[in-house]
Design a protein around this motif. Structure first.
Motif, PDB file in Angstrom:
ATOM      1  N   ARG A  46      45.915  38.020  46.326  1.00 21.35           N
ATOM      2  CA  ARG A  46      46.256  36.786  47.148  1.00 21.35           C
ATOM      3  C   ARG A  46      45.236  35.558  46.839  1.00 21.35           C
ATOM      4  O   ARG A  46      43.995  35.860  47.038  1.00 21.35           O
ATOM      5  CB  ARG A  46      46.013  37.234  48.350  1.00 21.35           C
ATOM      6  CG  ARG A  46      47.114  38.305  48.905  1.00 21.35           C
ATOM      7  CD  ARG A  46      46.901  38.602  50.114  1.00 21.35           C
ATOM      8  NE  ARG A  46      47.205  37.598  51.042  1.00 21.35           N
ATOM      9  CZ  ARG A  46      46.286  37.406  52.415  1.00 21.35           C
ATOM     10  NH1 ARG A  46      45.232  38.477  52.391  1.00 21.35           N
ATOM     11  NH2 ARG A  46      46.561  36.679  53.348  1.00 21.35           N
ATOM     12  N   ILE A  47      45.629  34.387  46.568  1.00 18.09           N
ATOM     13  CA  ILE A  47      44.973  33.261  46.421  1.00 18.09           C
ATOM     14  C   ILE A  47      43.969  33.021  47.492  1.00 18.09           C
ATOM     15  O   ILE A  47      42.773  32.697  47.354  1.00 18.09           O
ATOM     16  CB  ILE A  47      45.888  31.953  45.925  1.00 18.09           C
ATOM     17  CG1 ILE A  47      46.417  32.455  44.791  1.00 18.09           C
ATOM     18  CG2 ILE A  47      45.003  30.669  45.725  1.00 18.09           C
ATOM     19  CD1 ILE A  47      45.727  32.080  43.666  1.00 18.09           C
ATOM     20  N   GLU A  64      54.220  37.063  52.151  1.00 19.01           N
ATOM     21  CA  GLU A  64      53.016  36.358  51.574  1.00 19.01           C
ATOM     22  C   GLU A  64      53.569  35.273  50.489  1.00 19.01           C
ATOM     23  O   GLU A  64      53.036  34.159  50.148  1.00 19.01           O
ATOM     24  CB  GLU A  64      51.863  37.199  51.432  1.00 19.01           C
ATOM     25  CG  GLU A  64      51.254  37.666  52.569  1.00 19.01           C
ATOM     26  CD  GLU A  64      50.192  38.807  52.191  1.00 19.01           C
ATOM     27  OE1 GLU A  64      49.732  38.883  51.040  1.00 19.01           O
ATOM     28  OE2 GLU A  64      49.724  39.450  53.291  1.00 19.01           O
ATOM     29  N   TYR A  65      54.298  35.931  49.567  1.00 12.86           N
ATOM     30  CA  TYR A  65      54.614  35.419  48.457  1.00 12.86           C
ATOM     31  C   TYR A  65      55.970  36.145  47.650  1.00 12.86           C
ATOM     32  O   TYR A  65      56.041  37.283  48.115  1.00 12.86           O
ATOM     33  CB  TYR A  65      53.881  35.044  47.440  1.00 12.86           C
ATOM     34  CG  TYR A  65      52.874  36.203  46.758  1.00 12.86           C
ATOM     35  CD1 TYR A  65      53.619  37.002  45.681  1.00 12.86           C
ATOM     36  CD2 TYR A  65      51.604  36.632  47.317  1.00 12.86           C
ATOM     37  CE1 TYR A  65      52.951  37.938  45.177  1.00 12.86           C
ATOM     38  CE2 TYR A  65      51.107  37.798  46.755  1.00 12.86           C
ATOM     39  CZ  TYR A  65      51.620  38.523  45.769  1.00 12.86           C
ATOM     40  OH  TYR A  65      50.942  39.375  44.948  1.00 12.86           O
ATOM     41  N   PHE A 104      40.863  28.541  38.460  1.00 11.92           N
ATOM     42  CA  PHE A 104      41.454  29.922  37.982  1.00 11.92           C
ATOM     43  C   PHE A 104      42.691  30.367  38.313  1.00 11.92           C
ATOM     44  O   PHE A 104      43.329  29.327  39.033  1.00 11.92           O
ATOM     45  CB  PHE A 104      40.579  31.073  38.568  1.00 11.92           C
ATOM     46  CG  PHE A 104      40.512  31.038  40.212  1.00 11.92           C
ATOM     47  CD1 PHE A 104      39.859  30.384  41.254  1.00 11.92           C
ATOM     48  CD2 PHE A 104      41.499  32.015  40.900  1.00 11.92           C
ATOM     49  CE1 PHE A 104      40.131  30.264  42.536  1.00 11.92           C
ATOM     50  CE2 PHE A 104      41.699  31.972  41.900  1.00 11.92           C
ATOM     51  CZ  PHE A 104      41.020  31.161  43.019  1.00 11.92           C
ATOM     52  N   THR A 143      44.037  44.223  40.136  1.00 10.85           N
ATOM     53  CA  THR A 143      44.520  44.758  41.203  1.00 10.85           C
ATOM     54  C   THR A 143      45.736  45.284  41.214  1.00 10.85           C
ATOM     55  O   THR A 143      46.621  44.572  40.505  1.00 10.85           O
ATOM     56  CB  THR A 143      43.827  44.255  42.301  1.00 10.85           C
ATOM     57  OG1 THR A 143      43.977  44.849  43.679  1.00 10.85           O
ATOM     58  CG2 THR A 143      44.654  42.932  42.684  1.00 10.85           C
ATOM     59  N   LYS A 177      56.123  40.190  48.261  1.00 17.31           N
ATOM     60  CA  LYS A 177      54.781  40.807  49.006  1.00 17.31           C
ATOM     61  C   LYS A 177      54.755  40.558  50.603  1.00 17.31           C
ATOM     62  O   LYS A 177      54.821  39.473  50.991  1.00 17.31           O
ATOM     63  CB  LYS A 177      53.681  40.004  48.472  1.00 17.31           C
ATOM     64  CG  LYS A 177      52.271  40.321  49.078  1.00 17.31           C
ATOM     65  CD  LYS A 177      51.866  41.762  48.582  1.00 17.31           C
ATOM     66  CE  LYS A 177      50.537  42.061  49.259  1.00 17.31           C
ATOM     67  NZ  LYS A 177      49.111  41.465  48.862  1.00 17.31           N
ATOM     68  N   ARG A 211      35.545  32.455  47.370  1.00 13.87           N
ATOM     69  CA  ARG A 211      34.719  31.382  46.787  1.00 13.87           C
ATOM     70  C   ARG A 211      34.028  30.357  47.645  1.00 13.87           C
ATOM     71  O   ARG A 211      32.979  30.030  47.283  1.00 13.87           O
ATOM     72  CB  ARG A 211      35.648  30.302  45.658  1.00 13.87           C
ATOM     73  CG  ARG A 211      35.039  29.515  44.884  1.00 13.87           C
ATOM     74  CD  ARG A 211      35.808  28.969  44.096  1.00 13.87           C
ATOM     75  NE  ARG A 211      37.101  27.968  44.641  1.00 13.87           N
ATOM     76  CZ  ARG A 211      37.768  27.271  43.970  1.00 13.87           C
ATOM     77  NH1 ARG A 211      37.758  27.436  42.668  1.00 13.87           N
ATOM     78  NH2 ARG A 211      38.619  26.554  44.419  1.00 13.87           N
ATOM     79  N   LEU A 238      40.842  34.893  47.386  1.00 11.17           N
ATOM     80  CA  LEU A 238      40.142  34.322  46.336  1.00 11.17           C
ATOM     81  C   LEU A 238      39.308  33.085  46.778  1.00 11.17           C
ATOM     82  O   LEU A 238      38.253  32.866  46.459  1.00 11.17           O
ATOM     83  CB  LEU A 238      40.773  34.472  45.115  1.00 11.17           C
ATOM     84  CG  LEU A 238      41.465  35.756  44.570  1.00 11.17           C
ATOM     85  CD1 LEU A 238      42.170  35.415  43.478  1.00 11.17           C
ATOM     86  CD2 LEU A 238      40.449  36.581  44.500  1.00 11.17           C
ATOM     87  N   MET A 239      40.170  32.108  47.145  1.00 10.75           N
ATOM     88  CA  MET A 239      39.560  31.116  47.756  1.00 10.75           C
ATOM     89  C   MET A 239      38.383  31.233  48.935  1.00 10.75           C
ATOM     90  O   MET A 239      37.260  30.629  49.064  1.00 10.75           O
ATOM     91  CB  MET A 239      40.658  30.057  48.345  1.00 10.75           C
ATOM     92  CG  MET A 239      41.706  29.666  47.345  1.00 10.75           C
ATOM     93  SD  MET A 239      41.098  28.759  46.073  1.00 10.75           S
ATOM     94  CE  MET A 239      41.818  27.119  46.490  1.00 10.75           C
ATOM     95  N   VAL A 273      45.822  33.535  39.036  1.00 12.69           N
ATOM     96  CA  VAL A 273      46.185  34.932  39.082  1.00 12.69           C
ATOM     97  C   VAL A 273      47.471  35.400  38.561  1.00 12.69           C
ATOM     98  O   VAL A 273      48.652  34.634  38.976  1.00 12.69           O
ATOM     99  CB  VAL A 273      46.137  35.275  40.802  1.00 12.69           C
ATOM    100  CG1 VAL A 273      46.341  36.878  40.722  1.00 12.69           C
ATOM    101  CG2 VAL A 273      44.888  35.058  41.325  1.00 12.69           C
ATOM    102  N   ARG A 332      50.386  37.631  38.060  1.00  9.10           N
ATOM    103  CA  ARG A 332      50.894  38.820  38.590  1.00  9.10           C
ATOM    104  C   ARG A 332      52.158  39.263  37.847  1.00  9.10           C
ATOM    105  O   ARG A 332      53.094  38.351  37.368  1.00  9.10           O
ATOM    106  CB  ARG A 332      51.729  38.523  39.971  1.00  9.10           C
ATOM    107  CG  ARG A 332      50.561  37.814  40.851  1.00  9.10           C
ATOM    108  CD  ARG A 332      51.069  37.040  42.122  1.00  9.10           C
ATOM    109  NE  ARG A 332      50.031  36.538  43.158  1.00  9.10           N
ATOM    110  CZ  ARG A 332      50.139  35.758  43.747  1.00  9.10           C
ATOM    111  NH1 ARG A 332      51.251  34.706  43.942  1.00  9.10           N
ATOM    112  NH2 ARG A 332      49.436  35.385  44.733  1.00  9.10           N
ATOM    113  N   SER A 349      41.369  40.101  44.375  1.00  2.90           N
ATOM    114  CA  SER A 349      42.674  40.427  45.205  1.00  2.90           C
ATOM    115  C   SER A 349      43.882  39.846  44.515  1.00  2.90           C
ATOM    116  O   SER A 349      43.750  38.437  43.730  1.00  2.90           O
ATOM    117  CB  SER A 349      42.657  39.757  46.405  1.00  2.90           C
ATOM    118  OG  SER A 349      43.625  39.528  47.051  1.00  2.90           O
TER     119      SER A 349
END
Lengths: 432, 145
Positions: free
Chosen positions: A383-384, B101-102, B45, B70, B117, A391, A387-388, B47, B49, A381
């Motif tokens: 969105r962090i 969201e961001y 990790f 994604t 988003k 995890r 993912l968190m 992400v 974008r 995804s």
């Protein structure tokens, strides 16, 4: 169906009598004709006459892999050079390689053992069996090759590697059964998918004989559901001949043919016998081997023993799934952890692929365990938080199974090493 | 897809030197131009974008590298490239009860574009379209959909 029903289904009492006779003869032979065994028994203060019952096997000395190394190459062979018809060299999972040898009769017994085993997994005439274990010095390829031929299956000796071609041949020749390591099976599935092939829908593959590394029920379910392969566990090690024993159709333990091998489960610290069903160190005595008999051999694998009659009707004792190796067992903050438990947990989670790596380290005085997993592309995804959360759920599941907290690190799909032979999934960075 | 939204490509980035170069290299090789770019970082990790001129091609070339990819629908709003530009937009978002969201931004000649988003683009977009259509950026010029 049984390959040799008279032996495989003989009454337990008769089987034990037979084992006792074979043991007694083997001990006499070793004491009388081999310097190594003679000296070892003398040191232990045991004479062949002391073997009066089957349980007296416990009076005999143990043998370790180190003995084979110390007597390299053929000091422990009990057949002369002209009687030995083949050598294999072990893969050296836990140290330098060791040499094993076979007489003609040893090869015959090995093949007989696998013929019984493969039949008990439903493999026989009409099957096409792809042997994707290594051919050559490793025992896996040739062992299964002869076993499969003996039951009348058509053998496709692909050995390891060249995976795309293996999948093409599998389709072209209508392969119905495969023998390989479970990690290679996972890899085959991935490569097939990339080629646009579904092992489940586009091939005839139905049965897998999986071994050479520990695996779990979670893996079995995964293979069944995703790849359409019913997987059977196989056990053996080069010192005993090679792969020898498998689960039967009941999938409730691995049948160890009692006329070939005598199995004990001992406490690794005291060497004393364990109670029935207890999970501990496996010890095997080969009752009929000629070139390299192995008496009370401590392979280093951990399992349990089941001596009751199996629902399949076979009377020979069974050992449980190998849950790890005595020397593989990680002790993390005082808790025993087996890589197979991690595998079992991860296999049940759709969020990650089956691949993983364990890194154990020491931070200050405290052990830490990190599990690197590959995220399944489908659950990724932007969105962090998502993912968190994934995890966290993986780490909670690991904690539930292992009783120990583990950091989970996400890796890109396909980035962890794939293994075609034995997987090496643990890196212990602690300095002891 | 509305003219007023962008397709954002996200990629999982593991914590290892050189991984960003793999992503950027794959895009370069396939002639994909990056218009806007941000990395969200978490423990162990990240992400990545990105907004590109050809999202479909970008996705294909990244997936060919075996990366986890994604796609998301993003709202693109036009801001004045002057003090108060973001303030104007954020006031409208609050007034229209749009949850985000961001967000991140990039510049085009003479204007700034805010990429958002939002929790529910299907309700957010019509609200802006109805009340403040002048703030919606026409996105068709950026990408071949």
């Amino acid at each position: 169906m049984a390959w040799n029903p008279k032996i495989e289904k003989m009454p337990i009492k008769e089987l034990k009598d037979m084992q006792f006779k074979l043991l007694k003869m083997q001990v006499y032979r070793l004491y009388s004709f081999n310097r190594f065994y003679h000296d070892r028994m003398r040191q232990q203060g045991v004479h062949p006459d002391d073997i009066q019952t089957l349980d007296d096997v416990r009076k005999l000395p143990f043998m370790l892999k180190q003995d084979l190394r110390d007597n390299y190459p053929t000091g422990m062979f009990t057949a002369s050079g002209d009687e030995v018809v083949r050598y294999h060299v072990s893969s050296g999972t836990t140290g330098k390689p060791t040499l094993v040898g076979y007489t003609e009769r040893d090869l015959e017994m090995w093949t007989e053992s696998l013929a019984r085993a493969l039949t008990s997994c439903g493999i026989g005439r009409g099957d096409v069996m792809q042997v994707s274990y290594g051919y050559g010095l490793f025992t896996g390829g040739l062992g299964l090759h002869y076993g499969a031929e003996r039951v009348g299956a058509t053998v496709l000796p692909t050995s390891t590697g060249n995976t795309e071609r293996q999948i093409e041949l599998m389709m072209d020749l209508g392969v119905t059964a495969i023998a390989c390591t479970p990690s290679y099976m996972v890899y085959l599935g991935e490569v097939a998918e990339r080629m646009g092939v579904s092992l489940k829908d586009d091939t005839e593959l139905k049965v897998g004989i999986m071994g050479a590394e520990p695996w779990s029920e979670g893996t079995r379910t995964h293979f069944r559901d995703v790849l359409g392969v019913e997987a059977y566990d196989i056990y053996g090690t080069s010192e005993l001949s090679g792969p020898l024993f498998t689960e039967c159709e009941a999938q409730d333990g691995i049948h160890v043919w009692g006329d070939m091998a005598l199995v004990e489960i001992i406490d690794p610290d005291t060497g004393e016998a364990c109670a029935d069903g207890e999970k501990s160190e496996l010890v095997v005595t080969m009752l009929q081997k000629e070139a390299l008999p192995m008496m009370r051999y401590r392979i280093g694998d951990i399992t349990c023993l089941m001596e009751d009659e199996c629902s399949c009707g076979r009377t020979h004792p069974r050992i449980g799934r190998i849950s790890g190796r005595v020397d593989d067992m990680l002790i993390i903050r005082g808790i025993n952890v087996f890589p197979s438990q991690v595998e079992h947990t991860l296999m049940q989670l759709p969020q990650c692929t089956g691949h993983f790596q364990i890194i154990v380290d020491r931070v200050g005085a405290l052990d830490s365990m990190k599990v690197k997993v590959e995220l399944t592309p489908e659950v990724f995804s932007d969105r962090i938080n998502d993912l968190m959360a994934i995890r966290k759920s993986i780490s909670n599941e690991l904690k539930k199974y292992l009783n120990i907290a583990a950091d989970v690190e996400f890796m890109e799909p396909g980035s962890l090493p794939r293994y075609q032979g034995k997987a090496r999934r643990v890196e212990d960075r602690r300095e002891m | 897809m509305s003219l007023h939204e962008l397709r954002q490509i996200s990629v999982l980035l593991e914590n290892k030197a050189g991984r960003l170069a793999v992503i950027a290299g794959a895009l370069q090789e396939n002639g994909v131009n990056i218009l806007a770019f941000t990395i969200a970082e978490a423990e162990g990790f990240g992400v990545v974008r990105i907004i590109v001129d050809d999202p479909a091609k970008a996705r294909r070339s990244l997936e060919a590298q075996g990366l986890a990819v994604t796609e998301n629908r993003m709202m693109a709003l036009r801001m004045l490239d002057e003090p108060g530009g973001l303030y104007g937009i954020s006031r409208i978002l609050g007034e229209q009860d749009i949850n985000m969201e961001y967000a991140y931004a990039f510049n085009r000649p003479g204007k700034a574009i805010l990429i958002l988003k939002v929790t529910d683009i299907n309700t957010a977009l019509p609200r802006i379209e109805a009340s403040y259509p002048e703030f919606l950026e026409e996105c068709s010029g950026y990408q071949h959909c």
